[in-house]
Design a protein around this motif. Structure first.
Motif, mmCIF file in Angstrom:
data_model
loop_
_atom_site.group_PDB
_atom_site.id
_atom_site.type_symbol
_atom_site.label_atom_id
_atom_site.label_comp_id
_atom_site.label_asym_id
_atom_site.label_seq_id
_atom_site.Cartn_x
_atom_site.Cartn_y
_atom_site.Cartn_z
ATOM 1 N N UNK A 1 0.834 -1.214 0.000
ATOM 2 C CA UNK A 1 0.000 0.000 0.000
ATOM 3 C C UNK A 1 0.857 1.247 0.000
ATOM 4 N N UNK A 2 0.188 2.371 -0.171
ATOM 5 C CA UNK A 2 0.902 3.655 -0.173
ATOM 6 C C UNK A 2 -0.011 4.793 0.260
ATOM 7 N N UNK A 3 0.608 5.875 0.648
ATOM 8 C CA UNK A 3 -0.076 7.164 0.788
ATOM 9 C C UNK A 3 0.608 8.100 -0.201
ATOM 10 N N UNK A 4 -0.161 8.968 -0.821
ATOM 11 C CA UNK A 4 0.460 9.994 -1.671
ATOM 12 C C UNK A 4 0.469 11.307 -0.893
ATOM 13 N N UNK A 5 1.665 11.869 -0.744
ATOM 14 C CA UNK A 5 1.838 13.143 -0.036
ATOM 15 C C UNK A 5 2.103 14.224 -1.090
ATOM 16 N N UNK A 6 1.379 15.337 -0.973
ATOM 17 C CA UNK A 6 1.558 16.466 -1.902
ATOM 18 C C UNK A 6 1.823 17.713 -1.060
ATOM 19 N N UNK A 7 2.959 18.349 -1.318
ATOM 20 C CA UNK A 7 3.348 19.544 -0.555
ATOM 21 C C UNK A 7 3.189 19.341 0.945
ATOM 22 N N UNK A 8 3.536 18.137 1.413
ATOM 23 C CA UNK A 8 3.564 17.903 2.859
ATOM 24 C C UNK A 8 2.257 17.475 3.493
ATOM 25 N N UNK B 1 -2.805 13.232 0.545
ATOM 26 C CA UNK B 1 -4.006 13.462 -0.282
ATOM 27 C C UNK B 1 -4.700 12.152 -0.663
ATOM 28 N N UNK B 2 -3.998 11.016 -0.468
ATOM 29 C CA UNK B 2 -4.538 9.752 -0.971
ATOM 30 C C UNK B 2 -4.038 8.550 -0.198
ATOM 31 N N UNK B 3 -4.848 7.509 -0.224
ATOM 32 C CA UNK B 3 -4.400 6.188 0.221
ATOM 33 C C UNK B 3 -4.731 5.200 -0.887
ATOM 34 N N UNK B 4 -3.786 4.309 -1.178
ATOM 35 C CA UNK B 4 -4.041 3.290 -2.193
ATOM 36 C C UNK B 4 -3.396 1.973 -1.800
ATOM 37 N N UNK B 5 -3.815 0.910 -2.484
ATOM 38 C CA UNK B 5 -3.269 -0.410 -2.147
ATOM 39 C C UNK B 5 -3.694 -1.458 -3.162
ATOM 40 N N UNK B 6 -2.942 -2.556 -3.174
ATOM 41 C CA UNK B 6 -3.504 -3.774 -3.755
ATOM 42 C C UNK B 6 -4.353 -4.407 -2.663
ATOM 43 N N UNK B 7 -5.510 -4.949 -3.059
ATOM 44 C CA UNK B 7 -6.427 -5.550 -2.074
ATOM 45 C C UNK B 7 -6.186 -7.043 -1.979
ATOM 46 N N UNK B 8 -6.526 -7.583 -0.831
ATOM 47 C CA UNK B 8 -6.454 -9.047 -0.684
ATOM 48 C C UNK B 8 -7.698 -9.644 -1.350
ATOM 49 N N UNK B 9 -7.510 -10.525 -2.343
ATOM 50 C CA UNK B 9 -8.676 -11.093 -3.039
ATOM 51 C C UNK B 9 -8.870 -12.574 -2.739
ATOM 52 N N UNK C 1 -18.624 -12.246 0.542
ATOM 53 C CA UNK C 1 -19.226 -13.035 -0.551
ATOM 54 C C UNK C 1 -18.663 -12.638 -1.922
ATOM 55 N N UNK C 2 -18.277 -11.378 -2.069
ATOM 56 C CA UNK C 2 -17.722 -10.930 -3.369
ATOM 57 C C UNK C 2 -16.539 -11.815 -3.776
ATOM 58 N N UNK C 3 -15.879 -12.394 -2.779
ATOM 59 C CA UNK C 3 -14.617 -13.103 -3.028
ATOM 60 C C UNK C 3 -14.788 -14.622 -3.100
ATOM 61 N N UNK C 4 -16.051 -15.063 -2.975
ATOM 62 C CA UNK C 4 -16.291 -16.511 -2.959
ATOM 63 C C UNK C 4 -16.646 -17.053 -4.335
ATOM 64 N N UNK C 5 -16.895 -16.188 -5.290
ATOM 65 C CA UNK C 5 -17.370 -16.653 -6.595
ATOM 66 C C UNK C 5 -16.454 -16.208 -7.731
ATOM 67 N N UNK C 6 -15.189 -16.029 -7.384
ATOM 68 C CA UNK C 6 -14.212 -15.636 -8.406
ATOM 69 C C UNK C 6 -14.026 -14.135 -8.465
ATOM 70 N N UNK C 7 -12.794 -13.682 -8.376
ATOM 71 C CA UNK C 7 -12.499 -12.253 -8.431
ATOM 72 C C UNK C 7 -11.038 -12.092 -8.883
ATOM 73 N N UNK C 8 -10.768 -11.129 -9.762
ATOM 74 C CA UNK C 8 -9.371 -10.960 -10.190
ATOM 75 C C UNK C 8 -8.567 -10.180 -9.135
ATOM 76 N N UNK C 9 -7.234 -10.282 -9.174
ATOM 77 C CA UNK C 9 -6.433 -9.424 -8.301
ATOM 78 C C UNK C 9 -6.698 -7.964 -8.672
ATOM 79 N N UNK C 10 -6.773 -7.102 -7.677
ATOM 80 C CA UNK C 10 -7.128 -5.713 -7.978
ATOM 81 C C UNK C 10 -6.579 -4.751 -6.938
ATOM 82 N N UNK C 11 -6.643 -3.489 -7.275
ATOM 83 C CA UNK C 11 -6.196 -2.445 -6.352
ATOM 84 C C UNK C 11 -6.787 -1.116 -6.754
ATOM 85 N N UNK C 12 -6.592 -0.110 -5.918
ATOM 86 C CA UNK C 12 -7.134 1.212 -6.233
ATOM 87 C C UNK C 12 -6.726 2.221 -5.188
ATOM 88 N N UNK C 13 -7.284 3.408 -5.340
ATOM 89 C CA UNK C 13 -7.007 4.448 -4.349
ATOM 90 C C UNK C 13 -8.200 5.353 -4.140
#
Ligand code: AMO
Length: 447
Positions: A361-368, A371-379, A403-415
């Protein structure tokens, strides 16, 4: 539609008859000549009346207007909306756009009360009480044009990449991030919660096979703090995409979006931002620097500041220090802090294969400022369930999500990214209150 010329277009127009509408910003009533500064959403122009007649002239049908015998112009209060017809004239000596309009007719469409509740030097709270008047200032108007351009550029990137826009519900049966900072509302016989983030539902779109998605929408946090960067309701810019190898893929998308957003703002509004805010918009260079959190803390320590708890997130001073280091070392305003400890991240972040005490995961820092948090999710459902349990989450409340993860899900991430924080920092404003259309905080629900 009422026919009118946008004031901002007047300097490019030829001299001749013109019709404009707007609100009165200033009236200068001199003995035989009157000046009015009229503003609309695109700019301001000087209107002129008189200067030729000294007394009523029955031969001149405009005599009453020229002498303002009805008192229409001298009675114009600040903020009154009017429609004016007249003669556009270019005049180099006029500072405001090099043009003025000689008034033929003036129609008062909506008269403003004479007492202006706010002045240029009013404090922020008074300005927020009278936000609709505050927003008439050109600086404020510009902020929201910048926001429009920024989001449009982000949307263009998403659309070009085939992402789908979604609108997730803000009423939920359970928490979307944590039990902390959760607004509870009555919901018929039961209760509901306001979404703190679209987190679960943007991940649902991955299980639904949507590939890439985005959402720009409200998020709610019952956060009692009064800092310059916290609101109880804010606009969250979210995206999620399938088939990532790691959080690195998410960071690359994030960079692409930021570069597109900043480039569009610079191109369209750079000169005006420079003029009204004294700020130069800089398009960030790719790649943005990346520093693992533990290393960032060491760097900050070597600069003489120690982040209070070793297992904690960066605190605001730590964020400022690491930003100063990045600026000095890489001449960059952005930095991704990566590899946050699992102990300080939500259960849905994927753990690092080589060191499971860390998340991808990461945080994006802008001018100190973050502004954001992002990560790859556990699927992987078994791993996800174990991580939820380890964090003491209630499995019953999470059942729909798991339940979203019991019927097939691709690896994914976001922020997720706070829109107001980006604008505040881009335009070097002191608070997100300045760049939020209507701010919501612990003691502000009005207007
Ligand atoms: P997080 O809780 O870090 O992550 O929020 C993401 C971003 O939202 C903004 N933000 C706020 N802005 C104004 N007022 C607040 N009270 C506030 N709280 C948060 C910040 C912050 O960086 N689901 C994850 C995101 C993800 O992993 O996709 C989340 O909500 O800019």
């Amino acid at each position: 539609m009422l026919e009118r010329e946008l004031i901002g277009n007047l300097p490019a127009r030829e001299d001749g008859p013109v019709r404009v509408s707007g609100w009165v910003e200033k009236v200068r009533d001199q003995k035989f000549v009157q000046f009015v500064v009229l503003r609309d959403e695109s700019g301001a122009v000087q209107l002129v009346n008189g200067g030729v007649l000294r007394e009523a002239d029955p031969e001149n049908p405009r005599s009453d207007i020229l002498l303002d015998r009805t008192g229409t112009i001298s009675g114009l209060t600040h903020g009154t909306f009017v429609t004016v017809t007249g003669e556009l004239q270019h005049n180099e000596r006029v500072k405001l756009g090099g043009v003025e309009i000689q008034i033929d007719t003036i129609e008062v469409v909506s008269l403003a009360l004479p007492d202006n509740p706010i002045a240029d030097d009013s404090g922020l709270d008074a300005r927020l009480d009278w936000r609709f008047l505050d927003l008439r200032r050109p600086e404020q108007n510009l902020i929201f044009r910048v926001q429009t351009t920024f989001l449009h550029a982000l949307r263009q990137v998403w659309i070009d990449r085939g992402f789908i826009e979604i609108h997730t519900p803000k009423l939920m049966a359970s928490a979307s991030e944590s039990r902390a900072e959760l607004f509870e509302v009555e919901y018929f016989e039961g209760k509901a919660f306001l979404a703190q983030s679209p987190q679960f539902f943007k991940q649902m779109a991955q299980a639904a096979g949507f590939g890439g998605i985005f959402e720009v929408g409200p998020a709610f946090r019952a956060d009692p703090s009064f800092t310059s960067r916290h609101a109880t309701e804010f606009t969250s810019v979210d995206t999620e995409l399938s088939w990532v190898d790691s959080h690195e893929d998410v960071m690359q998308l994030h960079e692409e979006l930021m570069v597109a957003g900043f480039a569009a703002v610079k191109e369209k509004h750079g000169a005006e931002i420079e003029k009204l805010f004294g700020v130069t918009v800089e398009v960030p260079a790719r790649p943005f620097p990346r520093i693992p959190l533990a290393e960032a803390k060491e760097i900050v320590k070597s600069r003489g500041y120690e982040v209070p708890r070793a297992d904690a997130d960066m605190d605001p001073e730590g964020e400022r220090q690491i930003a100063a280091y990045v600026k000095e070392t890489y001449d960059h305003d952005f930095v991704f802090l990566t590899d946050y400890a699992a102990s300080i991240r939500p259960f849905y972040h994927m753990l690092n294969e080589d060191d499971p005490s860390l998340t991808k995961s990461y945080d994006l820092i802008y001018r100190g400022t973050e502004i954001s948090t992002g990560a790859q999710r556990e699927h992987r459902i078994d791993v996800l369930e174990a991580q939820a349990q380890a964090k003491g989450m209630d499995p019953a409340e999470l059942a729909f999500y798991l339940d979203f993860f019991r019927y097939g899900v691709p690896p994914h991430g976001g922020f997720g990214m706070g829109l107001a924080r980006v604008l505040m920092l881009m335009l070097k404003q002191s608070s997100i209150r300045e760049v939020t259309y209507l701010f919501r905080g612990p003691t502000r629900l009005l207007p």
